[in-house]
Scaffold this motif. Structure first.
Motif, PDB file in Angstrom:
ATOM      1  N   GLY A  36       0.798  -1.221   0.000  1.00  0.00           N
ATOM      2  CA  GLY A  36       0.000   0.000   0.000  1.00  0.00           C
ATOM      3  C   GLY A  36       0.828   1.267   0.000  1.00  0.00           C
ATOM      4  O   GLY A  36       0.412   2.289   0.550  1.00  0.00           O
ATOM      5  N   VAL A  37       2.001   1.215  -0.642  1.00  0.00           N
ATOM      6  CA  VAL A  37       2.886   2.386  -0.676  1.00  0.00           C
ATOM      7  C   VAL A  37       3.165   2.837  -2.114  1.00  0.00           C
ATOM      8  O   VAL A  37       4.192   3.446  -2.389  1.00  0.00           O
ATOM      9  CB  VAL A  37       4.219   2.107   0.061  1.00  0.00           C
ATOM     10  N   THR A  38       2.234   2.527  -3.007  1.00  0.00           N
ATOM     11  CA  THR A  38       2.423   2.848  -4.425  1.00  0.00           C
ATOM     12  C   THR A  38       2.787   4.304  -4.645  1.00  0.00           C
ATOM     13  O   THR A  38       3.666   4.633  -5.447  1.00  0.00           O
ATOM     14  CB  THR A  38       1.153   2.498  -5.225  1.00  0.00           C
ATOM     15  N   ASN A  39       2.115   5.191  -3.932  1.00  0.00           N
ATOM     16  CA  ASN A  39       2.348   6.629  -4.110  1.00  0.00           C
ATOM     17  C   ASN A  39       3.123   7.245  -2.954  1.00  0.00           C
ATOM     18  O   ASN A  39       3.028   8.444  -2.700  1.00  0.00           O
ATOM     19  CB  ASN A  39       1.011   7.356  -4.290  1.00  0.00           C
ATOM     20  N   LYS A  40       3.871   6.414  -2.256  1.00  0.00           N
ATOM     21  CA  LYS A  40       4.621   6.881  -1.088  1.00  0.00           C
ATOM     22  C   LYS A  40       6.122   6.883  -1.352  1.00  0.00           C
ATOM     23  O   LYS A  40       6.623   6.155  -2.205  1.00  0.00           O
ATOM     24  CB  LYS A  40       4.337   5.977   0.123  1.00  0.00           C
ATOM     25  N   PHE A  41       6.815   7.717  -0.604  1.00  0.00           N
ATOM     26  CA  PHE A  41       8.277   7.679  -0.553  1.00  0.00           C
ATOM     27  C   PHE A  41       8.602   6.859   0.676  1.00  0.00           C
ATOM     28  O   PHE A  41       8.456   7.315   1.804  1.00  0.00           O
ATOM     29  CB  PHE A  41       8.843   9.089  -0.441  1.00  0.00           C
ATOM     30  N   MET A  42       9.017   5.613   0.454  1.00  0.00           N
ATOM     31  CA  MET A  42       9.132   4.662   1.562  1.00  0.00           C
ATOM     32  C   MET A  42      10.548   4.583   2.112  1.00  0.00           C
ATOM     33  O   MET A  42      11.490   4.172   1.451  1.00  0.00           O
ATOM     34  CB  MET A  42       8.688   3.267   1.124  1.00  0.00           C
ATOM     35  N   LEU A  43      10.646   4.949   3.385  1.00  0.00           N
ATOM     36  CA  LEU A  43      11.868   4.784   4.160  1.00  0.00           C
ATOM     37  C   LEU A  43      11.715   3.492   4.949  1.00  0.00           C
ATOM     38  O   LEU A  43      10.678   3.270   5.576  1.00  0.00           O
ATOM     39  CB  LEU A  43      12.063   5.949   5.128  1.00  0.00           C
ATOM     40  N   LEU A  44      12.717   2.636   4.921  1.00  0.00           N
ATOM     41  CA  LEU A  44      12.605   1.358   5.615  1.00  0.00           C
ATOM     42  C   LEU A  44      13.692   1.213   6.653  1.00  0.00           C
ATOM     43  O   LEU A  44      14.877   1.446   6.379  1.00  0.00           O
ATOM     44  CB  LEU A  44      12.713   0.196   4.611  1.00  0.00           C
TER      45      LEU A  44
END
Length: 222
Positions: A36-44
């Motif tokens: 659910g992070v298609t439009n997110k800038f994902m920091l992991l």
């Protein structure tokens, strides 16, 4: 009898670069859809939730950005891991008004689907022996934003496979997060750049470790 010098540097326990490998754009897109992070800038972030792993500094960094007027609605900070600090971190995120940006995924047996989806691996540990989690991210072509410690100095190449944040402050990490967001297409969409990132992990491959250990045993045997 003369003592034989068998001193050598062993690159950790060995990184399985056939398991942690570059993924296709299709695989990345599907992984992001599932999380659910298609439009997110994902920091992991990957690691036990405790003080020396320092996830708190990233939560505070996001609060710094928000308080400075930066729109962080598209930022997601996903944390893989369990630990005694979880409740404290959840409360802190709520108090600072950034709870919507934080996702606690808990302990996961396989981190690859999360690395496939990530834009950046955040590694703010205060201390590390080596830091296999960051190496696994790099092996998959994911840039790393790392704290400066003994472990990360072994493999981080500033501006090549990510950035090294030498000031352990929320403000310093916030500035790098902004920079990486601005440069997200350069880091995330370039096949050549991801291959360059992956290349920085070659000497940590488990094959290299096995080769060095073989030489050590042969030297001692002879």
């Amino acid at each position: 009898m003369h003592e034989r010098d068998v001193s050598c540097q062993i690159p950790g326990v060995g990184l399985d670069r056939t398991y942690f490998h570059e993924t296709t754009k299709k695989q990345r897109k599907e992984a992001r859809r599932k999380l659910g992070v298609t439009n997110k800038f994902m920091l992991l972030g990957v690691g036990e939730l405790r003080e020396d792993k320092n996830p708190e500094v990233i939560i505070r960094a996001l609060a710094c950005l928000k308080n400075n007027g930066t729109d962080i609605s598209s930022v997601c900070y996903g944390l893989l891991g369990a630990g005694k600090q979880k409740e404290e971190l959840e409360n802190l995120a709520r108090q600072l008004g950034v709870a919507q940006q934080i996702v606690f995924y808990g302990y996961q047996m396989d981190v690859r689907p999360y690395l496939m989806a990530a834009d950046v691996m955040i590694f703010p540990s205060i201390r590390e022996g080596l830091g296999m989690a960051a190496l696994e991210a790099l092996a998959m072509g994911v840039p790393v934003l790392a704290a400066d410690n003994r472990g990360t100095r072994e493999y981080m190449q500033d501006t090549v496979n990510g950035y090294v944040c030498r000031d352990n402050t929320p403000e310093a990490f916030a500035a790098y997060i902004c920079r990486l967001y601005t440069e997200r297409e350069k880091w995330g969409e370039s096949v050549e750049r991801r291959a360059e990132i992956r290349k920085t992990t070659e000497k940590f491959d488990k094959k290299e470790t096995a080769m060095i250990m073989k030489k050590v045993y042969e030297h001692v045997k002879n």
